[in-house]
Design a protein around this motif. Structure first.
Motif, mmCIF file in Angstrom:
data_model
loop_
_atom_site.group_PDB
_atom_site.id
_atom_site.type_symbol
_atom_site.label_atom_id
_atom_site.label_comp_id
_atom_site.label_asym_id
_atom_site.label_seq_id
_atom_site.Cartn_x
_atom_site.Cartn_y
_atom_site.Cartn_z
ATOM 1 N N TRP A 1 14.857 124.838 121.291
ATOM 2 C CA TRP A 1 15.131 124.590 122.708
ATOM 3 C C TRP A 1 16.582 124.901 122.998
ATOM 4 N N ASP B 1 5.307 109.729 123.968
ATOM 5 C CA ASP B 1 6.712 110.036 123.701
ATOM 6 C C ASP B 1 7.383 108.854 122.989
ATOM 7 N N TYR C 1 10.307 114.130 123.344
ATOM 8 C CA TYR C 1 9.103 114.485 124.096
ATOM 9 C C TYR C 1 8.129 115.191 123.158
ATOM 10 N N PRO D 1 12.336 118.382 122.751
ATOM 11 C CA PRO D 1 10.913 118.668 122.530
ATOM 12 C C PRO D 1 10.553 118.662 121.052
ATOM 13 N N ASN E 1 -0.791 117.553 127.311
ATOM 14 C CA ASN E 1 0.334 117.394 128.236
ATOM 15 C C ASN E 1 -0.003 117.953 129.606
ATOM 16 N N HIS F 1 4.972 117.489 122.395
ATOM 17 C CA HIS F 1 4.073 118.509 122.929
ATOM 18 C C HIS F 1 2.742 118.453 122.181
#
Length: 296
Positions: free
Chosen positions: A128, A89, A199, A118, A205, A201
């Motif tokens: 999101w 991250d 963050y 994300p 993960n 993906h």
């Protein structure tokens, strides 16, 4: 009085991502005073990923898991505040400055947090719906939902974590949620109400292992028995938390079963799983239908 900040980065099988995380620390408007990378027995070249960055301390150990790696880094620092940044991250440039200010202004708070956005593996933002936090942060609020999320956007008061003995290594996942609850039982905490981290993906993960996340989440909630039982408000909050965990972690599992059955033309199985999704998780079912109709 000036305060000091450390950032601890555990790394296991993510050396390829680590330079992005470290570069985000170099770009901070308020640079950290101590940066520690804990190589948790990773088979890839963590040392090579760290070498281009000056002033980064590297600790190497046998693989002991995420909690043990964080605790190893925690034991190496003596700063006022600490942030645990996962090696895949990154922080936005103002993150440490904003979080530090929040804790200085609220000396009674055990931690301050902001939101993370994300992204896919190449840092392209993913769709999101920001779950903006409303109301006053409390232990009750955390029982209902882990609004804090992953610790990449959380600055802790180091002494408060050290007093609790660090992260619980007996938990296979959501040890960060367990820490938030343990701290919130005794201390207030602060939300800065802005996105301060990204963050990433990707296929590795831990959060994508929904059954594991669900089991661990429920275990953490069950551990709250001594503080919850006999207190109706907290008992009700925990029940809402269990329902929230079911929606968040089990709905994607059932949805994946529907998709797999359809792909294999297993119509009876697909119908059964779809009905189960509609009954147990109507909100998720409705959202999927709307997305599908919106594409036409």
């Amino acid at each position: 009085m000036s305060t000091t900040i450390a950032v601890v980065l555990p790394c296991y099988r993510q050396a390829r991502f680590l330079p992005d995380a470290l570069a985000s620390l170099e770009a901070q408007t308020r640079r950290p005073d101590h940066v520690v990378v804990v190589d948790d027995g990773s088979p890839d070249n963590v040392k090579g990923a760290v070498e281009p960055f000056e002033g980064v301390e590297l600790i190497q150990q046998e693989n002991r898991g995420l909690s043990q790696a964080r605790n190893r880094g925690l034991g190496r620092i003596d700063t006022d505040f600490v942030l645990f940044l996962d090696s895949d991250d990154r922080l936005r440039p103002e993150a440490l400055e904003v979080l530090e200010r929040a804790l200085v202004e609220r000396p009674e708070a055990a931690f301050a947090w902001g939101f993370n956005e994300p992204n896919d593996v190449d840092w392209n933002p993913m769709p999101w719906g920001p779950t903006w936090f409303e109301g006053e942060p409390s232990y009750e609020k955390l029982l209902e939902r882990n609004a804090v999320g992953a610790p990449l956007g959380v600055l802790f008061r180091r002494a408060a974590i050290a007093e609790l003995g660090g992260f619980d290594a007996s938990l296979p996942a959501v040890e960060d949620y367990d820490m938030y609850l343990r701290l919130a039982r005794e201390h207030p905490y602060v939300c800065v109400h802005r996105v301060i981290a990204d963050y990433r993906h990707h296929g590795g993960n831990m959060s994508q292992d929904h059954p594991l996340m669900y089991r661990s989440h429920i275990e953490v909630l069950e551990r709250q028995d001594p503080w919850v039982e006999g207190r109706p408000v907290l008992e009700a909050a925990r029940r809402r938390g269990v329902r929230s965990a079911r929606r968040h972690f089990l709905a994607p599992v059932r949805l994946e079963r529907v998709a797999n059955a359809l792909e294999r033309q297993q119509w009876v199985t697909a119908t059964r799983e779809a009905i189960g999704l509609m009954v147990r998780h109507p909100g998720v079912f409705t959202a999927v239908v709307r997305r599908r109709l919106g594409r036409r």
